[in-house]
Motif scaffolding. Structure first.
Motif, short mmCIF file in Angstrom:
data_model
loop_
_atom_site.label_atom_id
_atom_site.label_comp_id
_atom_site.label_asym_id
_atom_site.label_seq_id
_atom_site.Cartn_x
_atom_site.Cartn_y
_atom_site.Cartn_z
N GLN A 613 -1.35 11.22 16.74
CA GLN A 613 -1.34 12.19 15.94
C GLN A 613 -0.95 11.91 14.17
O GLN A 613 -0.04 10.49 14.14
CB GLN A 613 -0.85 13.14 16.55
CG GLN A 613 -1.14 13.70 18.09
CD GLN A 613 -0.14 14.81 18.44
OE1 GLN A 613 1.25 14.55 17.97
NE2 GLN A 613 -0.30 14.52 20.11
N LEU A 614 -1.05 12.34 13.31
CA LEU A 614 -0.01 12.47 12.17
C LEU A 614 0.12 13.93 11.65
O LEU A 614 -0.40 14.76 11.87
CB LEU A 614 -1.18 12.15 11.38
CG LEU A 614 -1.31 11.46 9.91
CD1 LEU A 614 -0.64 10.42 9.93
CD2 LEU A 614 -1.66 11.16 9.39
N ARG A 615 1.06 13.54 11.03
CA ARG A 615 1.81 15.23 10.96
C ARG A 615 2.17 15.28 8.97
O ARG A 615 2.29 14.23 9.02
CB ARG A 615 3.01 15.88 11.23
CG ARG A 615 3.98 15.14 11.47
CD ARG A 615 5.44 16.07 11.87
NE ARG A 615 5.14 15.62 13.61
CZ ARG A 615 6.31 15.82 14.09
NH1 ARG A 615 7.30 15.72 13.49
NH2 ARG A 615 5.71 16.08 15.00
N LEU A 616 1.73 16.32 8.63
CA LEU A 616 2.16 16.24 6.76
C LEU A 616 3.47 16.95 6.39
O LEU A 616 3.86 18.02 7.17
CB LEU A 616 1.51 16.89 5.92
CG LEU A 616 1.31 17.36 4.57
CD1 LEU A 616 1.40 16.33 3.79
CD2 LEU A 616 0.41 18.33 3.42
N VAL A 617 4.69 16.31 6.17
CA VAL A 617 5.44 16.03 7.05
C VAL A 617 6.85 17.19 5.12
O VAL A 617 6.80 18.55 5.25
CB VAL A 617 7.06 15.61 7.01
CG1 VAL A 617 8.93 15.23 6.60
CG2 VAL A 617 6.72 14.71 7.65
N GLN A 618 5.99 16.53 3.93
CA GLN A 618 6.61 16.89 3.01
C GLN A 618 5.73 17.10 1.61
O GLN A 618 5.25 16.35 1.44
CB GLN A 618 7.82 16.97 2.25
CG GLN A 618 9.08 17.34 1.16
CD GLN A 618 10.15 15.99 1.21
OE1 GLN A 618 11.43 17.14 1.90
NE2 GLN A 618 9.54 15.54 0.46
N VAL A 619 5.75 18.40 0.79
CA VAL A 619 4.86 18.34 -0.49
C VAL A 619 5.78 18.04 -1.44
O VAL A 619 6.14 19.34 -1.83
CB VAL A 619 3.71 18.77 -0.40
CG1 VAL A 619 2.94 18.63 -2.25
CG2 VAL A 619 2.35 18.75 1.06
N THR A 620 5.51 17.08 -2.34
CA THR A 620 6.92 17.34 -4.06
C THR A 620 5.45 17.75 -4.82
O THR A 620 5.12 16.95 -5.02
CB THR A 620 8.01 16.36 -3.56
OG1 THR A 620 6.92 14.93 -3.75
CG2 THR A 620 8.68 16.39 -2.60
N VAL A 621 6.40 18.32 -5.61
CA VAL A 621 5.22 18.50 -7.63
C VAL A 621 6.46 18.64 -7.91
O VAL A 621 7.27 19.55 -8.29
CB VAL A 621 5.20 19.79 -7.12
CG1 VAL A 621 3.59 19.79 -8.17
CG2 VAL A 621 3.53 19.68 -5.71
N ASN A 622 6.01 17.48 -9.03
CA ASN A 622 7.52 16.99 -10.34
C ASN A 622 8.09 17.09 -9.07
O ASN A 622 9.58 17.18 -10.01
CB ASN A 622 7.04 17.75 -11.06
CG ASN A 622 5.65 17.73 -12.21
OD1 ASN A 622 5.03 17.51 -11.61
ND2 ASN A 622 5.42 18.76 -12.91
N ASP A 623 7.90 16.04 -8.34
CA ASP A 623 9.39 16.24 -7.61
C ASP A 623 10.17 17.03 -7.18
O ASP A 623 11.13 17.25 -6.85
CB ASP A 623 11.08 15.17 -8.32
CG ASP A 623 9.59 14.00 -8.89
OD1 ASP A 623 9.54 13.00 -7.98
OD2 ASP A 623 10.27 13.31 -10.10
#
Length: 963
Positions: A613-623
């Protein structure tokens, strides 16, 4: 798998164990690796649990920590009166409860810890236990049993006869059982109801004098008297108790702690180590395992991993209980070489101190003990009638009949090839030696004369009755009865780092070319290993269409096409250990690494693995963190995007590979080869994108995670902005054009004015009065018969005219040229004034400089015509040059002064006019504007008692240096 050092007494015991001539290796515990070793350094981990998202929560003496498979993050609780938390339990929805020593009960949800319930004084006792039922209700067991709903409402308070020291037990059928001290009765809680049962059977009366703790193994219920450590088997329906053999628990140090994990139970005490209860309990007591760690908690996660919490040494993670740990850590003398006898399965081990050991049927026996250097290789016949190894400074042989003896070869042993049990070839740092046993004891040793240099690796080409040797001079095919051949690839010498012979082929590992396949002295194929990078292979074994290679990064199993089949270090728990050697015995691979010697069951295949399985934990834009749930519309300057993805698995984490794609940027799927689960794009262009990632675990793929977003085009890429830019550009170009026209006109005007001023200067020097006066003076000399001086003055006059015309065409001339022009002019004027004119030129300028031409002479002419011409008596003119930031020229005369000169000019308007002050100023202004430097002059009268005695002119002329 990492193995920190034993305490000194345990080290000594282990050392004495394997030094015995005959020793039995301890029972093997399951293989493990360590999680959070750095994060929990110096901390005591009390408890572990998983939330509804399968993330982990750790309780320590310094508070709570949350682990989302990427980061360890502390969790604070403002209402807590102490940091340490205990009694982790979870309801069916994943909400976690725990308590502290101040008898506060907390609820942890969505990474937030809040006070849930605080025991009242009449509910408080020194011990508190928590347990959740199948409906999500919480039982807090202390002086009273408090039944709490999921909303924190007290549903029931039940009085007890005494403090319930034993922890409540949840049976396999979901019932919660609790025994109170000195009683033959138990409480049972099921379906929201309490009921009381009496223990029966011959051993039931023992419970009346003790405290009973229940546990289960293989769905069978057991009980133990915590005071006497007596163990009972308990019938489910009748609660009848049957006594098991005395001292079954091996007198584990009190107090005992029980940790259920699936169908087994782990038992800890106050001393290091843990006991694992499995199968049907009987007369054979279980053995103590992990004796070098103090185990504070045991937890089985949803993946099936067993997590053993420790004090100060992190979390021991057992991915699979069926994979054995090392047979022994060999801390005192690591094992540097392995050899397996294929016909009898005996394992031979060489140590760093030069000792030779044999392992067979679980027993370790020492064969040679007088070595003084590491055993780097062990080589033998199929039945190990003879073993050849490095013994000190010599090559030794251990013969089953003749014992140990020396070959007489004092060199470093690199490889051995047995053609027959009585014929072997030694590859050494001093060459190749042929060893033949013509009698049972003494071999005949002869060097191969053409190969008396360093040999690195050697194998047998039995089909070609030859040796293949990797040497310091290249790769050679050496027939036993014929000349040797150097093997080259495209005219290039080869230096294989490892070799192996299989069938009629020889496999040679090369750093540059991968694995080359030879038949006799010809290359027939090439295999490129898929191991992430072109690593240097130091050992190579081919078996059953499998390739096993060792590099500085571990051991890999490859297919015959080079495709990666398994990273053995990752799959079997010794990823971070340094691998010394390995030996293959069918489907069992013996590996010697820095943690010890371990047997690997190669039949353990990827088919047993669940899809990842895989999960998207966090998305950061310009930190800056943004939502992972919804697609984003980003501004034009938000171009740096980072995706943190997590693989929610401890068991398969090391065998995982991440594939990812950013549609709109590069539609190809990329493979992430490093261990970081962060994918970063630093400067994306405006547009629409969809990010996808999926996990691969040994050929099985997860469902992809996706995230769509768009980056707005900047203002300068929009149509109205383009139109505006075109208009502004057109206007700007027009303005620039007009400005350029103006500048060109102004420049042309300046050039014309400068040329006009130059012409005026020329006219000043070449005016008719000057020419007439000069010619009259020369004529007078001729009439007087002074031919020599007349000729000299004619020459001077012609040079002055020629130089004036020549220099007038240039923007700059050398200072010496200007000075020479001035001398020519004054020499002609001297002829006119005869002895009445005295002049001096003083020059203190040493540098090579240049200046605009014809600047100084007009001022000298004005001094002569207006200041000195009407002066009675001696006429004196002094000219001085010095260099500061600019060239300073000072001209002084003792003439009649500017006032009288002006009066005389008024009376002589019709006569000759000199180079006027206005023309001089005009030229100086033009020069200042053209060269962007200040040209100027100052006129002043020299006075005595109010009467003029002369004039001083000071010129400031910017110059440039020639070099």
């Amino acid at each position: 798998m990492q193995h920190p050092s034993y305490p000194h007494r345990i080290l000594l015991a282990a050392f004495l164990l394997w030094l015995l001539p005959l020793g039995t290796i301890r029972s093997q515990q399951p293989a493990y690796f360590i999680l959070g070793e750095e994060q929990f350094k110096g901390l005591q981990v009390y408890d572990v649990i998983q939330d509804g998202l399968d993330n982990y929560l750790f309780s320590t003496n310094e508070g709570l920590f949350y682990y989302d498979f990427l980061h360890f993050e502390p969790i604070g609780c403002d209402m807590a009166k102490s940091n340490a938390m205990f009694n982790f339990v979870a309801d069916p929805l994943g909400t976690i409860y725990c308590s502290n020593l101040n008898h506060q009960i907390f609820r942890i949800k969505d990474k937030e810890c809040n006070l849930f319930y605080a025991l009242l004084p009449d509910e408080d006792s020194p011990d508190l236990s928590l347990i959740c039922d199948e409906e999500g209700e919480l039982l807090a067991c202390s002086k009273k049993i408090i039944r709490l709903s999921a909303a924190g409402e007290v549903l029931e308070r039940r009085e007890t006869k005494g403090d319930p020291w034993a922890r409540p037990f949840k049976a396999p059928n979901g019932q919660i059982i609790l025994h109170f001290p000195n009683s033959d009765s138990i409480f049972e809680f099921h379906d929201g109801q309490f009921s009381v049962h009496r223990l029966t059977g011959p051993a039931a009366q023992l419970a009346e004098k003790g405290l009973i703790n229940f546990f289960a193994v293989e769905d069978e219920k057991y009980a133990i008297d915590l005071m006497s450590t007596t163990v009972f088997r308990v019938e489910d329906s009748s609660f009848a108790m049957q006594l098991l053999p005395e001292k079954y628990m091996l007198d584990r140090s009190q107090p005992l702690r029980f940790y259920p994990t699936g169908k087994s139970t782990w038992v800890g005490g106050s001393l290091p180590g843990i006991v694992w209860l499995q199968g049907r309990l009987g007369r054979v007591p279980p053995l103590l395992q992990y004796g070098k760690y103090f185990i504070s908690d045991v937890f089985q996660d949803r993946e099936g991993n067993i997590l053993l919490s420790t004090f100060d040494q992190g979390i021991l993670v057992i991915p699979n209980l069926a994979i054995p740990d090392v047979i022994d850590p060999f801390f005192a003398e690591p094992i540097t070489a392995l050899h397996i006898a294929p016909r009898n399965g005996r394992l031979y081990l060489g140590t760093t101190r030069g000792n030779l050991l044999e392992f067979h049927d679980g027993q370790l026996r020492q064969l040679v003990q007088d070595g003084n250097r590491p055993v780097e290789g062990i080589f033998g016949t199929p039945s190990s009638e003879r073993l050849i190894f490095q013994g000190g400074d010599e090559v030794m042989v251990l013969d089953q009949q003749a014992g140990k003896m020396s070959f007489g070869v004092k060199s470093a042993l690199k490889d051995v090839v047995f053609f027959e049990p009585d014929l072997a070839f030694l590859a050494t740092s001093r060459g190749i030696f042929r060893c033949e046993w013509k009698s049972a004891r003494l071999p005949t040793v002869m060097p191969l004369p053409d190969f008396a240099f360093r040999i690195h690796h050697m194998v047998a080409d039995k089909q070609g009755n030859a040796l293949v040797a990797s040497t310091s001079r290249g790769l050679y095919h050496i027939p036993l009865n014929g000349p040797a051949t150097r093997i080259q690839l495209a005219g290039e010498d080869l230096f294989p780092t490892a070799m192996h012979a299989a069938g009629n082929k020889v496999f040679a590992a090369s750093r540059r070319h991968g694995i080359l396949v030879l038949e006799e002295d010809r290359f027939i194929a090439r295999i490129v290993p898929e191991i992430g990078r072109m690593e240097a292979i130091s050992k190579l074994v081919i078996d059953k269409h499998r390739i096993f290679v060792k590099s500085s990064h571990g051991i890999y199993q490859l297919g015959m096409d080079g495709r990666m089949e398994r990273n053995i270090g990752k799959a079997f728990g010794f990823l971070k250990s340094r691998v010394f050697d390995f030996a293959l015995d069918g489907d069992r691979l013996w590996v010697s690494h820095s943690g010890g010697v371990q047997a690997i069951d190669l039949s353990f295949s990827a088919s047993r693995q669940v899809p990842p399985q895989l999960r998207l934990v966090q998305v950061t834009v310009n930190d800056k963190t943004v939502s992972t749930a919804t697609a984003g519309a980003l501004a034009s300057d938000e171009r740096k995007i980072r995706f943190d993805i997590a693989f929610p698995s401890l068991r398969n984490r090391e065998t995982l590979r991440i594939h990812y794609q950013l549609e709109g940027y590069d539609n190809a799927w990329m493979l992430k080869l490093d261990d970081e689960f962060a994918i970063v794009y630093n400067a994306l262009e405006p547009g629409d994108y969809t990010f996808r990632a999926k996990a691969e675990n040994q050929g099985q793929f997860s469902e992809p995670v996706t995230y769509s977003f768009s980056i707005a085009a900047p203002i300068y890429r929009r149509w109205w902005f383009s139109a505006l830019v075109l208009l502004v550009a057109a206007g700007g170009i027009g303005a620039i054009y007009r400005r350029q026209i103006t500048l060109q006109s102004r420049k042309a005007k300046q050039i014309n004015e400068l040329n006009a001023s130059k012409l005026a200067a020329i006219q000043s020097q070449m005016n008719p009065h000057f020419i007439f006066n000069a010619m009259n003076s020369i004529q007078d000399l001729i009439l007087k018969g002074d031919v020599e001086n007349s000729y000299s003055y004619v020459t001077t006059f012609s040079n002055l005219v020629r130089s004036t015309l020549k220099y007038s065409e240039k923007d700059f001339i050398d200072f010496e040229q200007e000075l020479e022009l001035l001398r020519l002019y004054l020499s002609l004027e001297k002829l006119r004034f005869e002895d009445e004119l005295e002049y001096t030129i003083t020059n203190v300028v040493d540098d090579d400089i240049q200046l605009p031409p014809l600047l100084i002479q007009p001022f000298v002419e004005n001094a002569l015509l207006h200041g000195l011409l009407h002066k009675a008596g001696v006429k004196q003119l002094m000219i001085r040059f010095e260099l500061r930031e600019a060239l300073i020229c000072t001209i002084e005369d003792n003439g009649i002064g500017r006032q009288r000169a002006m009066e005389i000019r008024e009376r002589q308007r019709g006569e000759h006019e000199s180079f006027s002050g206005k023309a001089i100023r005009t030229r100086f202004d033009i020069l200042s504007d053209v060269h962007k430097r200040e040209f100027g002059y100052v006129l002043e009268d020299l006075m005595t008692d109010g009467e003029p005695i002369g004039t001083r002119i000071t010129l400031q002329i910017p110059v440039r240096r020639r070099f």
